[in-house]
Design a protein around this motif. Structure first.
Motif, mmCIF file in Angstrom:
data_model
loop_
_atom_site.group_PDB
_atom_site.id
_atom_site.type_symbol
_atom_site.label_atom_id
_atom_site.label_comp_id
_atom_site.label_asym_id
_atom_site.label_seq_id
_atom_site.Cartn_x
_atom_site.Cartn_y
_atom_site.Cartn_z
ATOM 1 N N ARG A 350 -9.217 1.644 -81.177
ATOM 2 C CA ARG A 350 -9.845 0.512 -80.480
ATOM 3 C C ARG A 350 -10.587 1.004 -79.244
ATOM 4 N NH1 ARG A 350 -6.418 -2.271 -78.018
ATOM 5 N NH2 ARG A 350 -4.425 -1.246 -78.454
ATOM 6 N N GLU A 351 -11.460 0.146 -78.708
ATOM 7 C CA GLU A 351 -12.203 0.456 -77.496
ATOM 8 C C GLU A 351 -11.247 0.393 -76.310
ATOM 9 O OE1 GLU A 351 -14.955 1.686 -75.037
ATOM 10 O OE2 GLU A 351 -15.409 1.410 -77.154
ATOM 11 N N ALA A 352 -11.202 1.449 -75.517
ATOM 12 C CA ALA A 352 -10.241 1.508 -74.412
ATOM 13 C C ALA A 352 -10.767 0.835 -73.149
ATOM 14 C CB ALA A 352 -9.878 2.960 -74.104
ATOM 15 N N GLY A 353 -12.075 0.832 -72.934
ATOM 16 C CA GLY A 353 -12.625 0.247 -71.710
ATOM 17 C C GLY A 353 -12.412 1.165 -70.516
ATOM 18 N N SER A 354 -13.098 0.879 -69.405
ATOM 19 C CA SER A 354 -12.976 1.753 -68.227
ATOM 20 C C SER A 354 -13.367 1.016 -66.947
ATOM 21 C CB SER A 354 -13.850 2.999 -68.376
ATOM 22 O OG SER A 354 -15.202 2.622 -68.569
ATOM 23 N N ALA A 355 -12.663 -0.060 -66.621
ATOM 24 C CA ALA A 355 -12.941 -0.810 -65.392
ATOM 25 C C ALA A 355 -12.193 -0.187 -64.217
ATOM 26 C CB ALA A 355 -12.534 -2.268 -65.566
ATOM 27 N N ALA A 356 -12.795 -0.257 -63.030
ATOM 28 C CA ALA A 356 -12.144 0.267 -61.823
ATOM 29 C C ALA A 356 -11.064 -0.706 -61.358
ATOM 30 C CB ALA A 356 -13.174 0.477 -60.721
ATOM 31 N N VAL A 357 -9.942 -0.163 -60.899
ATOM 32 C CA VAL A 357 -8.821 -0.980 -60.422
ATOM 33 C C VAL A 357 -9.046 -1.288 -58.943
ATOM 34 C CG1 VAL A 357 -6.327 -1.093 -60.124
ATOM 35 C CG2 VAL A 357 -7.302 0.136 -62.095
ATOM 36 N N PRO A 358 -9.060 -2.563 -58.541
ATOM 37 C CA PRO A 358 -9.314 -2.907 -57.135
ATOM 38 C C PRO A 358 -8.219 -2.380 -56.214
ATOM 39 C CG PRO A 358 -9.520 -4.844 -58.558
ATOM 40 C CD PRO A 358 -8.900 -3.751 -59.386
ATOM 41 N N VAL A 359 -8.583 -2.096 -54.960
ATOM 42 C CA VAL A 359 -7.643 -1.659 -53.927
ATOM 43 C C VAL A 359 -7.690 -2.685 -52.791
ATOM 44 C CG1 VAL A 359 -7.981 0.754 -54.566
ATOM 45 C CG2 VAL A 359 -9.354 -0.246 -52.717
ATOM 46 N N GLU A 360 -6.779 -2.530 -51.822
ATOM 47 C CA GLU A 360 -6.672 -3.531 -50.763
ATOM 48 C C GLU A 360 -6.448 -2.867 -49.409
ATOM 49 O OE1 GLU A 360 -3.856 -7.442 -49.705
ATOM 50 O OE2 GLU A 360 -3.397 -6.155 -51.433
ATOM 51 N N LEU A 361 -7.169 -3.309 -48.409
ATOM 52 C CA LEU A 361 -6.963 -2.831 -47.041
ATOM 53 C C LEU A 361 -5.766 -3.550 -46.434
ATOM 54 C CD1 LEU A 361 -7.913 -1.218 -44.538
ATOM 55 C CD2 LEU A 361 -9.328 -3.202 -43.938
ATOM 56 N N MET A 362 -4.801 -2.783 -45.945
ATOM 57 C CA MET A 362 -3.606 -3.335 -45.308
ATOM 58 C C MET A 362 -3.738 -3.142 -43.791
ATOM 59 S SD MET A 362 -2.266 -4.274 -48.082
ATOM 60 C CE MET A 362 -0.752 -4.953 -47.403
ATOM 61 N N ARG A 363 -4.007 -4.210 -43.075
ATOM 62 C CA ARG A 363 -4.207 -4.126 -41.625
ATOM 63 C C ARG A 363 -2.857 -4.241 -40.909
ATOM 64 N NH1 ARG A 363 -9.824 -7.402 -40.376
ATOM 65 N NH2 ARG A 363 -10.877 -6.842 -42.323
ATOM 66 N N ARG A 364 -2.480 -3.176 -40.250
ATOM 67 C CA ARG A 364 -1.218 -3.179 -39.517
ATOM 68 C C ARG A 364 -1.468 -2.696 -38.084
ATOM 69 N NH1 ARG A 364 0.937 -0.650 -44.637
ATOM 70 N NH2 ARG A 364 1.663 -2.387 -45.930
ATOM 71 N N ARG A 365 -0.406 -2.315 -37.380
ATOM 72 C CA ARG A 365 -0.517 -2.123 -35.932
ATOM 73 C C ARG A 365 -0.986 -0.738 -35.493
ATOM 74 N NH1 ARG A 365 4.310 -2.120 -33.893
ATOM 75 N NH2 ARG A 365 3.451 -2.059 -31.777
ATOM 76 N N SER A 366 -1.216 0.189 -36.427
ATOM 77 C CA SER A 366 -1.631 1.531 -36.006
ATOM 78 C C SER A 366 -3.111 1.624 -35.669
ATOM 79 C CB SER A 366 -1.276 2.569 -37.084
ATOM 80 O OG SER A 366 -2.139 2.424 -38.211
ATOM 81 N N ALA A 367 -3.854 0.560 -35.901
ATOM 82 C CA ALA A 367 -5.295 0.549 -35.572
ATOM 83 C C ALA A 367 -5.578 -0.628 -34.645
ATOM 84 C CB ALA A 367 -6.125 0.443 -36.846
ATOM 85 N N ALA A 368 -6.296 -0.342 -33.566
ATOM 86 C CA ALA A 368 -6.634 -1.354 -32.567
ATOM 87 C C ALA A 368 -7.943 -0.939 -31.888
ATOM 88 C CB ALA A 368 -5.509 -1.469 -31.535
ATOM 89 N N PRO A 369 -8.540 -1.786 -31.072
ATOM 90 C CA PRO A 369 -9.765 -1.365 -30.362
ATOM 91 C C PRO A 369 -9.532 -0.111 -29.543
ATOM 92 C CG PRO A 369 -9.464 -3.735 -30.185
ATOM 93 C CD PRO A 369 -8.200 -3.196 -30.809
ATOM 94 N N PRO A 370 -10.569 0.717 -29.360
ATOM 95 C CA PRO A 370 -10.400 1.968 -28.607
ATOM 96 C C PRO A 370 -10.185 1.664 -27.118
ATOM 97 C CG PRO A 370 -12.704 1.600 -29.119
ATOM 98 C CD PRO A 370 -11.939 0.537 -29.843
ATOM 99 N N PRO A 371 -9.588 2.638 -26.384
ATOM 100 C CA PRO A 371 -9.408 2.416 -24.947
ATOM 101 C C PRO A 371 -10.750 2.284 -24.264
ATOM 102 C CG PRO A 371 -8.947 4.695 -25.535
ATOM 103 C CD PRO A 371 -9.111 3.947 -26.824
ATOM 104 N N SER A 372 -10.803 1.415 -23.274
ATOM 105 C CA SER A 372 -12.071 1.208 -22.559
ATOM 106 C C SER A 372 -12.297 2.300 -21.554
ATOM 107 C CB SER A 372 -12.038 -0.157 -21.870
ATOM 108 O OG SER A 372 -10.899 -0.263 -21.041
#
Length: 372
Positions: A350-372
């Protein structure tokens, strides 16, 4: 009339006892026909007798090849009889008839990364649903040429699934290309693969970069995996492409092996070089990001107040560190499931197909605006 379709003018070859026990619906009521196999493993002959059909019909129905050859009513009667008797097909005998082992090999670069364990879990789940087994094989050479783990893999296996590797690294075990090959998280342009299942890695890195740019970051360091594989090359290219949207952004690279200490050392080098300090460390995976967080603390700095740190993969480690990592979630189990399903499709023509699997950005506390 379809095969073994009950009709008033056709006698069914049953023993006298089985004939007395036959139900008006073409099957058999629970009675002597089923008592005969009590305590012993039921056979296809027992199922045929209980359903009032031939063994050939039992084989067609339980092998899912009955459509257009027997009626749905007859198929239901066979399945019901098999259920009552607790019948299970003899997979070993079937494998001998079909010339198949009902075994797939999953080749991964290493067992130390949780991502590959999750890929295996997904593949094994789908395999079990179809009477297949999956053998997990970490290549002794990592992403390099993999040795044949058997005297002849092509004789011991029905197919190979490989995660995060190149098809030419599997030549030894494929016996000159005789075994079907499904590639996961690998170069889709590789023509040796019968099917590919890829994560949308580029989208994940773009989402991460755009998130950091939106927070105001312009001085980046890419803690880049030293492993030369398709997935890391895609992360590199996608980061550079996304940064072109901000002409004032700069990025430097620090290569690192895939372990915590290497990530720490790479981050220490990046943070102690002369000149303006980077405000964001973009790491190729969560393991490197954990090492980068250690480096920030050892230098007397804070995450994310002084430096933001991001990962990739969303391993269990991502929520075990403090602060928890902003990262890209890769659904590894789904990749394994789709990979095994693709191999089964290839084996069945049978035809196997080849679609890309979606990913997700997980926003947590290790990223924040840079110091001023």
């Amino acid at each position: 009339m379809k095969q073994d379709e009950p009709s008033p003018g056709r006698a069914t070859r049953l023993s006298p006892g089985a004939a007395r026990d036959q139900s008006p619906h073409g099957g058999a009521a629970s009675g002597r026909g089923e008592e005969a196999v009590a305590g012993a493993r039921a056979t296809s002959r027992d199922v045929a007798r209980a359903a009032g059909v031939s063994q050939a019909t039992v084989s067609l129905v339980l092998g899912e090849k009955w459509r257009g050859r027997v009626s749905e009513r007859t198929a239901d009667a066979v399945r019901a009889a098999a259920g009552r008797l607790g019948y299970r097909p003899n997979l070993a005998a079937r494998s001998l008839r079909l010339g198949r082992t009902r075994t797939a090999l999953l080749v991964v670069p290493a067992l130390t990364n949780e991502f590959f364990a999750r890929v295996y879990t997904g593949a094994a789940r789908v395999a079990a649903d179809h009477g297949f087994g999956v053998v997990l094989y970490p290549s002794p050479e990592g992403v390099g040429p993999a040795r044949d783990p058997f005297d002849s893999a092509s004789a011991a296996l029905d197919g190979v699934i490989a995660s995060s590797m190149a098809a030419d690294a599997l030549a030894a075990m494929r016996g000159g290309g005789g075994l079907p090959l499904v590639m996961l998280d690998s170069d889709p342009a590789d023509t040796a693969a019968a099917a590919t299942v890829n994560l949308d890695i580029a989208s994940g890195m773009r989402l991460m970069t755009e998130h950091l740019l939106g927070l105001g970051h312009r001085r980046f360091v890419h803690i880049a995996s030293a492993v030369d594989s398709w997935t890391f090359r895609v992360r590199h290219a996608a980061l550079d492409e996304a940064l072109r949207a901000a002409p004032d952004a700069v990025v430097r690279r620090e290569p690192a092996e895939l372990d915590v200490d290497a990530g720490r050392l790479a981050a220490e080098r990046a943070l102690t070089r002369p000149g303006p300090r980077p405000t964001a460390l973009v790491c190729d995976d969560d393991i490197l990001a954990a090492g980068a967080c250690k480096a920030v603390r050892r230098l007397g700095l804070r995450v994310p107040e002084d430096v933001s740190v991001t990962g990739f993969d969303d391993l269990a480690l991502a929520t075990a560190v403090e602060p928890e990592l902003t990262t890209v979630r890769l659904p590894a189990e789904e990749v394994g499931e789709r990979g095994m399903a693709a191999l089964l499709a290839v084996l069945e023509g049978r035809e196997a197909g080849s679609a890309a699997v979606p990913v997700e950005l997980m926003r947590r506390r290790s990223a924040a605006p840079p110091p001023s």
